[in-house]
Design a protein around this motif. Structure first.
Motif, PDB file in Angstrom:
ATOM      1  N   ASP A  19     -52.429  36.759  61.349  1.00 43.48           N
ATOM      2  CA  ASP A  19     -52.976  37.226  62.708  1.00 43.48           C
ATOM      3  C   ASP A  19     -53.698  38.765  62.427  1.00 43.48           C
ATOM      4  OD1 ASP A  19     -52.497  35.012  63.987  1.00 43.48           O
ATOM      5  OD2 ASP A  19     -50.416  35.717  64.489  1.00 43.48           O
ATOM      6  N   ALA A  20     -54.766  39.010  63.047  1.00 43.01           N
ATOM      7  CA  ALA A  20     -55.334  40.132  63.370  1.00 43.01           C
ATOM      8  C   ALA A  20     -54.859  40.944  64.509  1.00 43.01           C
ATOM      9  CB  ALA A  20     -56.718  40.008  63.454  1.00 43.01           C
ATOM     10  N   ARG A  21     -54.634  42.276  64.403  1.00 42.96           N
ATOM     11  CA  ARG A  21     -54.115  43.238  65.350  1.00 42.96           C
ATOM     12  C   ARG A  21     -54.992  43.483  66.152  1.00 42.96           C
ATOM     13  NH1 ARG A  21     -51.364  47.954  62.789  1.00 42.96           N
ATOM     14  NH2 ARG A  21     -53.415  48.355  61.844  1.00 42.96           N
ATOM     15  N   ARG A  81     -62.581  37.963  58.737  1.00 42.87           N
ATOM     16  CA  ARG A  81     -63.009  38.162  57.334  1.00 42.87           C
ATOM     17  C   ARG A  81     -61.962  38.991  56.637  1.00 42.87           C
ATOM     18  NH1 ARG A  81     -66.941  41.536  57.752  1.00 42.87           N
ATOM     19  NH2 ARG A  81     -66.626  41.762  60.341  1.00 42.87           N
ATOM     20  N   LEU A  82     -61.136  38.352  55.658  1.00 46.35           N
ATOM     21  CA  LEU A  82     -60.239  39.142  54.821  1.00 46.35           C
ATOM     22  C   LEU A  82     -60.756  39.665  53.917  1.00 46.35           C
ATOM     23  CD1 LEU A  82     -57.250  39.978  54.157  1.00 46.35           C
ATOM     24  CD2 LEU A  82     -57.097  37.686  53.031  1.00 46.35           C
ATOM     25  N   ALA A 183     -63.245  43.861  60.263  1.00 49.60           N
ATOM     26  CA  ALA A 183     -62.604  42.982  59.275  1.00 49.60           C
ATOM     27  C   ALA A 183     -60.956  43.444  59.114  1.00 49.60           C
ATOM     28  CB  ALA A 183     -63.515  43.186  57.774  1.00 49.60           C
ATOM     29  N   LEU A 184     -60.204  42.493  58.367  1.00 49.40           N
ATOM     30  CA  LEU A 184     -58.724  42.721  58.021  1.00 49.40           C
ATOM     31  C   LEU A 184     -59.243  43.433  56.639  1.00 49.40           C
ATOM     32  CD1 LEU A 184     -55.675  42.973  58.299  1.00 49.40           C
ATOM     33  CD2 LEU A 184     -55.799  40.583  57.761  1.00 49.40           C
ATOM     34  N   ILE A 185     -58.847  44.807  56.327  1.00 46.96           N
ATOM     35  CA  ILE A 185     -58.800  45.126  55.090  1.00 46.96           C
ATOM     36  C   ILE A 185     -57.499  45.358  54.728  1.00 46.96           C
ATOM     37  CG2 ILE A 185     -59.719  47.335  53.777  1.00 46.96           C
ATOM     38  CD1 ILE A 185     -62.106  47.409  55.551  1.00 46.96           C
TER      39      ILE A 185
END
Length: 297
Positions: A19-21, A81-82, A183-185
Motif C-alpha cells: 500500500d501507498a501512504r 509506480r514502484l 511514486a513509491l520510492i
C-alpha cells in the motif's frame, strides 16, 4: 522467478498488499487512492456547484433539502509506480562477518529485497521500475506494467554488482526531478553519507510528493566494532588499506556510530520517511512482512 527470489517468501507475502501512504497518480485503475476526484464508487464529500461542472453529478436530493446545488465527489482509485533505487557502490560488497562471498553481501540482500518487492507490486497490477545508483545512474528503467518489463527488471537485478565510489546523493536528487510526482520510492543502501546531505535528499523527494521508504542495510560489526586485535581495513570504494589497532579507537567509533544513527533517525522522522534499519543477517521474508504490515491501510 529468479534464484534470488524465494518462492516461499513470495507465497507467504502474497496476502499482504503493498500500500501507498499517500494518494498516488497512476495511469490505470488500481487499489490506491488518487488525489483527483471523479465519478467512481466511493463517496468522498459534497462541494458547491460552479458553472462548468457536469450537471449529471448534481445531487438533486441535496437541492430539495437546501435549495442549493451541490456536486457529489467520489474518490478515484489508481495504480502506483514502484521505483526501487539500489545503491551499487563498492561498500555494498561488504558481507556478513566481513566476507565478500556471493550470497552474503549487502548487494545480494538488496537484490532480494528489490526483486521480491518488484514481483509483489507487479502481481497486484502496479507499475515497476528500477534505478541502480553508483557515481551516476548505472541503470535507469522507468516504471511500466507488463510481464516482459518485470522480466527485464529481474534480469538487471540479477546482473547488478557493487563497485566504485558512492553517488547516492546526486542520484537521489536526480530521481526527485526525473521520476514523475507521487511514486513509491524505495531506497536500499548502507547510507554511508553525511546526515545533512541525506536530509537534503529526502526533503527534495518529499517536496516532489513522493512516498519515500528506506531500507538501511548494516552488518552487525559495523555497529558493535567487535575486533580485539590489529585489523587491516580496506576501503571498498577506492582508498588505500589501513592497519588499525581497534582497542585505541573502539570507544570513539561506537560513540560516533550511535550519534550517526540517532541523527539519522531524527532526519527520517522529520522528513516523514518510512525508515527500516535492517541487519543483513535478518530473514528477508520477516523484514518485508513488517514493512508491508506497517503500511497496510
Amino acid at each position: 522467478m529468479r534464484d534470488f527470489i524465494d518462492p516461499k517468501v513470495v507465497s507467504r507475502l502474497a496476502g499482504l498488499p503493498l500500500d501507498a501512504r499517500i494518494p498516488m497518480i497512476g495511469s490505470v485503475s488500481g487499489r490506491h487512492r488518487s488525489p483527483t476526484r471523479g465519478s467512481s464508487l466511493e463517496f468522498s464529500e459534497y462541494r458547491k456547484y460552479v458553472p462548468g461542472d457536469d450537471t449529471r453529478r448534481l445531487d438533486w436530493r441535496a437541492w430539495g433539502r437546501s435549495d442549493r446545488f451541490y456536486i457529489k465527489e467520489y474518490e478515484a482509485d489508481t495504480n502506483l509506480r514502484l521505483c526501487p533505487i539500489v545503491d551499487v557502490s563498492g561498500s555494498m560488497n561488504y558481507g556478513i562477518d566481513g566476507t565478500n562471498e556471493v550470497g552474503k553481501r549487502k548487494i545480494d540482500y538488496a537484490r532480494q529485497l528489490a526483486g521480491t518487492l518488484a514481483y509483489l507490486a507487479a502481481f497486484q497490477g502496479d507499475a515497476v521500475g528500477l534505478y541502480c545508483a553508483g557515481t551516476e545512474f548505472k541503470k535507469e528503467i522507468p516504471p511500466k506494467r507488463s510481464g516482459a518489463h518485470l522480466r527485464h527488471i529481474l534480469d538487471e537485478l540479477g546482473e547488478m554488482e557493487g563497485e566504485g565510489e558512492t553517488g547516492l546523493a546526486e542520484a537521489l536528487h536526480s530521481a526527485a526531478e526525473k521520476i514523475a510526482q507521487r511514486a513509491l520510492i524505495v531506497i536500499i543502501s548502507d547510507l554511508f553519507l553525511d546526515t545533512e546531505t541525506l536530509k537534503s535528499c529526502f526533503q527534495h523527494l518529499r517536496y516532489r510528493k513522493h512516498d519515500v521508504a528506506v531500507f538501511h542495510l548494516l552488518e552487525q560489526n559495523e555497529i558493535d566494532f567487535q575486533f580485539d586485535r590489529p585489523v587491516r581495513f580496506v576501503d571498498l570504494e577506492g582508498a588505500g588499506p589501513m592497519l588499525v589497532d581497534p582497542t585505541t579507537i573502539a570507544k570513539q567509533y561506537r560513540a560516533a556510530v550511535q550519534q550517526y544513527l540517532e541523527d539519522l533517525s531524527h532526519i527520517m522522522k522529520d522528513s516523514v520517511v518510512d525508515y527500516h534499519r535492517v541487519g543483513i543477517e535478518e530473514d528477508v521474508g520477516e523484514v518485508l512482512a513488517k514493512f508491508l504490515l506497517a503500511r497496510k491501510k
